[in-house]
Design a protein around this motif. Structure first.
Motif, PDB file in Angstrom:
ATOM      1  N   VAL A   1       6.540   2.180   2.600  1.00  0.00           N
ATOM      2  CA  VAL A   1       5.332   1.505   2.125  1.00  0.00           C
ATOM      3  C   VAL A   1       4.976   0.392   3.115  1.00  0.00           C
ATOM      4  O   VAL A   1       5.859  -0.250   3.694  1.00  0.00           O
ATOM      5  N   THR A   2       3.694   0.165   3.316  1.00  0.00           N
ATOM      6  CA  THR A   2       3.244  -0.896   4.221  1.00  0.00           C
ATOM      7  C   THR A   2       2.879  -2.142   3.411  1.00  0.00           C
ATOM      8  O   THR A   2       2.095  -2.075   2.465  1.00  0.00           O
TER       9      THR A   2
ATOM     10  N   ASN B   1      -1.012  -6.048   8.614  1.00  0.00           N
ATOM     11  CA  ASN B   1       0.274  -5.382   8.477  1.00  0.00           C
ATOM     12  C   ASN B   1       1.405  -6.322   8.897  1.00  0.00           C
ATOM     13  O   ASN B   1       1.354  -6.937   9.968  1.00  0.00           O
ATOM     14  N   LYS B   2       2.431  -6.426   8.011  1.00  0.00           N
ATOM     15  CA  LYS B   2       3.526  -7.339   8.313  1.00  0.00           C
ATOM     16  C   LYS B   2       4.894  -6.658   8.220  1.00  0.00           C
ATOM     17  O   LYS B   2       5.718  -6.812   9.116  1.00  0.00           O
ATOM     18  N   TYR B   3       5.147  -5.877   7.130  1.00  0.00           N
ATOM     19  CA  TYR B   3       6.471  -5.280   6.937  1.00  0.00           C
ATOM     20  C   TYR B   3       6.341  -3.825   6.486  1.00  0.00           C
ATOM     21  O   TYR B   3       5.325  -3.418   5.935  1.00  0.00           O
ATOM     22  N   ARG B   4       7.416  -3.081   6.746  1.00  0.00           N
ATOM     23  CA  ARG B   4       7.619  -1.778   6.127  1.00  0.00           C
ATOM     24  C   ARG B   4       8.673  -1.933   5.030  1.00  0.00           C
ATOM     25  O   ARG B   4       9.631  -2.693   5.187  1.00  0.00           O
ATOM     26  N   ALA B   5       8.476  -1.191   3.920  1.00  0.00           N
ATOM     27  CA  ALA B   5       9.378  -1.355   2.789  1.00  0.00           C
ATOM     28  C   ALA B   5       9.517  -0.025   2.067  1.00  0.00           C
ATOM     29  O   ALA B   5       8.732   0.912   2.275  1.00  0.00           O
ATOM     30  N   SER B   6      10.539   0.067   1.228  1.00  0.00           N
ATOM     31  CA  SER B   6      10.769   1.256   0.410  1.00  0.00           C
ATOM     32  C   SER B   6      10.592   0.898  -1.064  1.00  0.00           C
ATOM     33  O   SER B   6      10.893  -0.224  -1.483  1.00  0.00           O
ATOM     34  N   LEU B   7      10.099   1.878  -1.864  1.00  0.00           N
ATOM     35  CA  LEU B   7       9.854   1.639  -3.283  1.00  0.00           C
ATOM     36  C   LEU B   7      11.158   1.589  -4.051  1.00  0.00           C
ATOM     37  O   LEU B   7      12.147   2.229  -3.691  1.00  0.00           O
ATOM     38  N   GLY B   8      11.164   0.792  -5.132  1.00  0.00           N
ATOM     39  CA  GLY B   8      12.344   0.703  -5.977  1.00  0.00           C
ATOM     40  C   GLY B   8      12.021  -0.032  -7.261  1.00  0.00           C
ATOM     41  O   GLY B   8      10.866  -0.194  -7.633  1.00  0.00           O
ATOM     42  N   ARG B   9      13.073  -0.464  -7.956  1.00  0.00           N
ATOM     43  CA  ARG B   9      12.920  -1.170  -9.215  1.00  0.00           C
ATOM     44  C   ARG B   9      13.925  -2.319  -9.252  1.00  0.00           C
ATOM     45  O   ARG B   9      15.085  -2.160  -8.865  1.00  0.00           O
TER      46      ARG B   9
ATOM     47  N   TYR C   1       0.855  -1.191   0.000  1.00  0.00           N
ATOM     48  CA  TYR C   1       0.000   0.000   0.000  1.00  0.00           C
ATOM     49  C   TYR C   1       0.893   1.244   0.000  1.00  0.00           C
ATOM     50  O   TYR C   1       1.674   1.456   0.933  1.00  0.00           O
ATOM     51  N   LEU C   2       0.761   2.060  -1.061  1.00  0.00           N
ATOM     52  CA  LEU C   2       1.530   3.303  -1.123  1.00  0.00           C
ATOM     53  C   LEU C   2       0.980   4.330  -0.131  1.00  0.00           C
ATOM     54  O   LEU C   2       1.724   4.936   0.630  1.00  0.00           O
ATOM     55  N   ALA C   3      -0.337   4.530  -0.161  1.00  0.00           N
ATOM     56  CA  ALA C   3      -0.984   5.506   0.720  1.00  0.00           C
ATOM     57  C   ALA C   3      -2.484   5.317   0.587  1.00  0.00           C
ATOM     58  O   ALA C   3      -2.964   4.582  -0.283  1.00  0.00           O
ATOM     59  N   GLU C   4      -3.227   5.999   1.438  1.00  0.00           N
ATOM     60  CA  GLU C   4      -4.674   5.978   1.334  1.00  0.00           C
ATOM     61  C   GLU C   4      -5.201   7.384   1.584  1.00  0.00           C
ATOM     62  O   GLU C   4      -4.588   8.191   2.293  1.00  0.00           O
ATOM     63  N   THR C   5      -6.340   7.694   0.961  1.00  0.00           N
ATOM     64  CA  THR C   5      -6.964   8.996   1.123  1.00  0.00           C
ATOM     65  C   THR C   5      -8.456   8.859   0.890  1.00  0.00           C
ATOM     66  O   THR C   5      -8.939   7.768   0.555  1.00  0.00           O
TER      67      THR C   5
ATOM     68  N   PRO D   1       4.055  -2.349  12.668  1.00  0.00           N
ATOM     69  CA  PRO D   1       3.080  -2.570  13.758  1.00  0.00           C
ATOM     70  C   PRO D   1       1.688  -2.803  13.203  1.00  0.00           C
ATOM     71  O   PRO D   1       1.358  -2.407  12.080  1.00  0.00           O
ATOM     72  N   ASP D   2       0.859  -3.486  14.012  1.00  0.00           N
ATOM     73  CA  ASP D   2      -0.512  -3.758  13.570  1.00  0.00           C
ATOM     74  C   ASP D   2      -1.315  -2.494  13.361  1.00  0.00           C
ATOM     75  O   ASP D   2      -2.217  -2.454  12.515  1.00  0.00           O
ATOM     76  N   ASP D   3      -1.000  -1.445  14.131  1.00  0.00           N
ATOM     77  CA  ASP D   3      -1.766  -0.197  14.021  1.00  0.00           C
ATOM     78  C   ASP D   3      -1.102   0.807  13.092  1.00  0.00           C
ATOM     79  O   ASP D   3      -1.442   1.977  13.096  1.00  0.00           O
ATOM     80  N   ASP D   4      -0.145   0.369  12.292  1.00  0.00           N
ATOM     81  CA  ASP D   4       0.548   1.268  11.361  1.00  0.00           C
ATOM     82  C   ASP D   4      -0.441   1.752  10.313  1.00  0.00           C
ATOM     83  O   ASP D   4      -1.144   0.966   9.670  1.00  0.00           O
ATOM     84  N   LYS D   5      -0.487   3.075  10.083  1.00  0.00           N
ATOM     85  CA  LYS D   5      -1.425   3.651   9.134  1.00  0.00           C
ATOM     86  C   LYS D   5      -0.894   3.471   7.716  1.00  0.00           C
ATOM     87  O   LYS D   5       0.292   3.596   7.454  1.00  0.00           O
ATOM     88  N   LEU D   6      -1.850   3.190   6.809  1.00  0.00           N
ATOM     89  CA  LEU D   6      -1.462   3.043   5.406  1.00  0.00           C
ATOM     90  C   LEU D   6      -1.165   4.406   4.775  1.00  0.00           C
ATOM     91  O   LEU D   6      -0.414   4.497   3.833  1.00  0.00           O
TER      92      LEU D   6
END
Length: 333
Positions: free
Chosen positions: A298-299, A306-314, A268-272, A328-333
């Motif tokens: 990114v979540t 929710n399991k991992y945090r990650a960074s975008l790439g190629r 998930y990149l983000a939510e709005t 964390p389980d309560d990490d916001k998207l």
């Protein structure tokens, strides 16, 4: 008072106990009293060469095999497969062969370093539903043909047989270091003669269920093949092994099943939140504003959690994410 023994008879009984001749005296007493002899019927056509304790040990070994095979096939076929030991009996080889359907899937197994071969037979009633499942069918109105398997069907069934041999090797290796391998496949069991027709064999019968379909599988173990290791089939030794190895077997079964499980992974990149009017008016090139920074991680969610945090790439020509740590389980998207 004919049932009361006099002193001479009492002395004779005590003397027989001291001399270890009580059985002979008992037989003489039964004959003198006109009672029938203690005789048991023995069928020379079907001699029982494996004791009841050893049969129970063999049944316990193959109950573990049934559990392992059921877990392996469930992961491979992606459906619930139930395998259980249905029967354990001693037969002659000719009786075993004549109890099988023709044609069937009859596999000859090498069990090195033991001499001789074993037989693994799988009924067409469960073989064809498994083939149908592998080819994407639903088994709803499956017709069971009365013919030998084709070359393509044999290749598909071979994948099931390989898993059965792997499970057999695992459970037998705790008793004796043996490796099972496929020697030959036949469709007519009457053409296979691995031992003499009157030779004693131990037949372990299994029931395999896949949804509404069910069939049988039989493992034929000639006595002369396992005769060198019969001493290791003592009930106490096998029960001790069961208590020691139960936890290891469960851990291995669970790990093997989990390795084959598929899970859904989403980044998930983000939510709005936007209005329906804005959603309908979106055009290529429009920018959607969010409260999340472009440099924020990114979540990654696994099965919606929710399991991992990650960074975008190629990676090469594909978009990719690089895991940087747990989320964390309560990490916001």
């Amino acid at each position: 008072m004919a049932d009361v023994l006099d002193q001479a008879e009492v002395d004779a009984l005590l003397a027989a106990v001291d001399a270890g001749q009580l059985d002979d005296v008992s037989q003489q007493t039964r004959r003198s009293a006109g009672l029938p002899k203690d005789v048991r019927t023995y069928d020379f056509k079907r001699p029982e060469r494996v004791s009841k304790d050893q049969m129970r040990s063999l049944e316990g070994i193959h109950e573990g095999f049934a559990r392992n095979l059921g877990a392996s096939l469930s992961g491979f076929l992606r459906t619930i497969i139930e395998v259980r030991v249905a029967t354990t009996e001693q037969l002659t080889y000719s009786e075993f062969i004549h109890s099988l359907p023709n044609p069937t899937n009859f596999n000859l197994l090498n069990c090195e370093p033991l001499e001789g071969q074993m037989c693994l037979e799988m009924s067409p009633l469960i073989i064809y539903p498994i083939i149908d499942r592998l080819l994407g069918g639903s088994n709803a109105e499956l017709f069971i043909p009365q013919r030998p398997l084709t070359m393509i069907e044999l290749r598909l069934v071979g994948r099931i047989t390989d898993r059965a041999l792997q499970s057999l090797t695992e459970v037998w290796s705790n008793l004796v270091d043996v490796t099972f391998s496929l020697a030959e496949v036949e469709s007519n069991p009457h053409l296979v003669q691995i031992v003499a027709p009157n030779e004693v064999v131990v037949v372990i019968g299994f029931e395999i269920k896949m949804g509404a379909r069910a069939g049988t599988m039989s493992l034929c173990i000639p006595f002369n093949v396992i005769e060198p290791v019969m001493g290791k089939l003592a009930a106490q030794g096998w029960l001790a092994y069961q208590r020691r190895a139960a936890a290891e077997d469960c851990t291995r079964d669970i790990a093997r099943t989990l390795d084959a499980a598929e899970v859904g992974l989403q980044a998930y990149l983000a939510e709005t939140v936007i209005t329906v009017r804005d959603l309908l008016s979106l055009q290529p090139g429009d920018i959607i504003q969010t409260t999340k920074s472009a440099a924020a991680p990114v979540t990654l969610q696994v099965e919606g959690r929710n399991k991992y945090r990650a960074s975008l790439g190629r990676h090469k020509d594909n978009r990719a994410v690089k895991i940087s740590g747990p989320a964390p389980d309560d990490d916001k998207l």
